[in-house]
Design an enzyme around this catalytic site. Structure first.
Site: not given
Ligand code: ADP
Ligand code: MG
Length: 536
Positions: A58, A91-92, A382
């Protein structure tokens, strides 16, 4: 007049140099979380100064536990923390966008564009994105809400757990959603979370009603009750303690006895008051005198002592009761109602489960160790945050970078219509948006440039804004069909939070401090030393 004497003990960097150093700090920060983005993002092992460790994926958890001293890094962490508080996700993404926009701004500064012009262009681009996000978003069904909570959990825990937790989160959000002043409100703080380390992860579950790890005050009190009235006391049912220091000189045992009798009578009086109010359940923040237990049991009243104030408040919201400072001050209007009250033993711990009209739910986070339980708890929070926000504002956009590519394509067309130098900034903003699909591809071990080009070309030729990268199949796909969707609010807040932070940094042209140089990874340094921007 010279300012030298005033600023003697201060390091001062101004103008372009100040901006360069600030951007380096932002890049160093984004470098720390870049590899965690998306389902294929890697985990980080965090060890604090007391030796406690935590494994997490996270972004905000990594950032908040890092001992970052640079003020610019703090600004970015603050933007990311706001993102976490307001929408619980992205957040990332926020940090990556801000750092990328800053880096792109630097390339423009090197070419002679003034930071203020860039800031203006970025503002235009941000409001354009906001408008177009609305057009690109769609209404969420209940299944879509579940898919969005799954997307929020992507890369955390394993697949089965993701669906268990997201199903629990959506059910919990259903249980607490209500109409208030004509608006739909889903307040995640109404869901109680209790943790159990020991049982398997799979035993994590959602319970209707509020469950508290509490044992009734006396075994003879009824274990289960159906439909009745409850009183919540923000105090106790105890003998009085003298608040001032006095000494009682007891000259005869009868005086002492009558003193005790009068105290007993006062306590019995309180039981009578409870009976008169028709109460069958009492929860107190403080203790209940031992001598009272049997009397309460005799009157058929079930009582719980030492209930935390926050739990009493949660109970009050569920039962429609009002906390009273003492039983003497209780009025019929303070009394709440419940549907059922049960006592159950889970493992070694007794639990009290109360069902009420106003819903309320409890998530039981289980896991073999405290670390696993902690991760389950964070994931549930979350997922619940996302589900609740979607109940209130059920608009979704496509994930896997699809929405960022769609916005960037539109922005480039918009940039062509802007005659001034802001045009360059708008293009730089569009490039920055594409950092999300690029990093998603990078973290999945794919070529970021080729992948991005493929997505852009399919979106354009098929005229389909939903094409993004599904890192699970490693293919560009229609992300709506693949159920990778995320709340429109998350993307909106990430773009606006990150651009606020970017513009704030661009506006700084004078830094006064007494600190040493910050360190940045070598490749970042090389990129910042004036080479051309990485524009595909
Ligand atoms: P954040 O802290 O920004 O929420 P995450 O590590 O949770 O970062 O990643 C979120 C990103 O991952 C989003 O842009 C989401 O669309 C993408 N994501 C989630 N599942 C998939 C998937 N199966 N394929 C591609 N991207 C994905
Ligand atoms: Mg996320």
């Amino acid at each position: 007049m010279s300012d030298a004497p005033i600023l003697e003990a201060t390091d001062r960097t101004t103008g372009r140099d100040a901006l360069r150093k600030n951007i380096q700090a932002a890049m160093a920060l984004s470098g720390a979380v870049r590899s965690t983005l998306g389902p294929k993002g890697l985990d980080k092992l965090l060890v604090d100064d007391e030796g406690r460790s935590m494994v997490t994926n996270d972004g905000i958890t990594v950032l908040e536990s890092a001992k970052v001293e640079h003020p610019i890094a703090h600004m970015l962490i603050a933007a990311s923390a706001t993102q976490d508080q307001t929408v619980r996700d992205g957040t990332t993404t926020t940090v990556l966008l801000a750092a990328e926009w800053l880096q792109n701004a630097w390339y423009l500064v090197v070419q002679g564009v003034h930071p203020a012009t860039i800031a203006r262009g970025y503002r235009m681009a941000e409001s354009y994105c906001k408008e177009h996000l609305e057009l690109l978003s769609f209404d969420a069904s209940r299944d879509d809400i579940q898919s969005a909570t799954m997307t929020a959990l992507a890369g955390k825990l394993h697949k089965n757990m993701q669906s268990t937790i997201s199903a629990c989160a959506v059910d919990a959000a259903d249980a607490i959603t209500m109409q208030s002043d004509g608006k739909i409100v889903a307040d995640p703080t109404r869901v109680k979370v209790i943790t159990r380390s020991g049982p398997a992860l799979e035993e994590s579950k959602l319970i209707t009603g509020l469950a508290l790890p509490k044992k009734r005050a006396h075994v003879e009190m009824p274990s289960s009750l159906s439909a009745g009235s409850i009183l919540l006391v923000d105090g106790g049912l105890e003998l009085r303690t003298l608040s001032t220091d006095v000494q009682l000189n007891v000259t005869s045992t009868s005086v002492l006895q009558s003193f005790r009798d009068s105290e007993q009578e006062r306590l019995l009086d309180q039981i009578k008051m409870l009976v008169d109010l028709g109460i069958s359940l009492v929860a107190c923040r403080e203790g209940i005198d031992d001598s009272m237990h049997a009397h309460l049991a005799e009157a058929g009243i079930k009582a719980f002592r030492r209930v935390a104030k926050s739990d009493l408040e949660l109970l009050a919201r569920g039962c429609g009761a009002r906390l009273v400072p003492s039983i003497h001050q209780a009025n019929p209007s303070d009394v709440g109602v419940f549907i059922s009250s049960q006592c159950e033993r889970w493992g070694d711990v007794d639990h009290w489960i109360l069902e009420t009209d106003e819903g309320g739910a409890t998530f039981v986070a289980s896991g073999s160790t405290d670390t696993v339980v902690g991760e389950v708890e964070r994931c549930f929070a979350d997922a619940l945050g996302v589900a609740c926000r979607l109940k209130e504002n059920p608009r979704l956009v496509t994930g896997g970078g699809a929405i960022y590519v769609a916005l960037a394509r539109r922005l480039r067309r918009f940039a062509e219509t802007v005659p001034g130098r802001e045009q360059l900034a708008i293009e730089a903003f569009a490039d920055g948006l594409e950092t999300i699909p690029r990093v998603l591809a990078e973290n999945a071990g794919m070529d970021p440039i080729d992948t991005l080009l493929q997505i852009v070309s399919i979106q354009t030729t098929d005229d389909d804004d939903s094409i993004g990268l599904n890192v699970l199949t490693r293919q560009p796909e229609n992300m709506r069909a693949s159920n990778v969707v995320e709340p429109s609010r998350v993307v909106e807040q990430a773009i606006s939070g990150a651009s606020e932070a970017t513009i704030a940094v661009l506006r700084i042209d004078d830094v006064l401090w007494a600190k040493q140089e910050i360190s940045v990874p070598g490749d970042v340094q090389a990129q910042l030393d004036g080479t051309a921007p990485d524009r595909r």
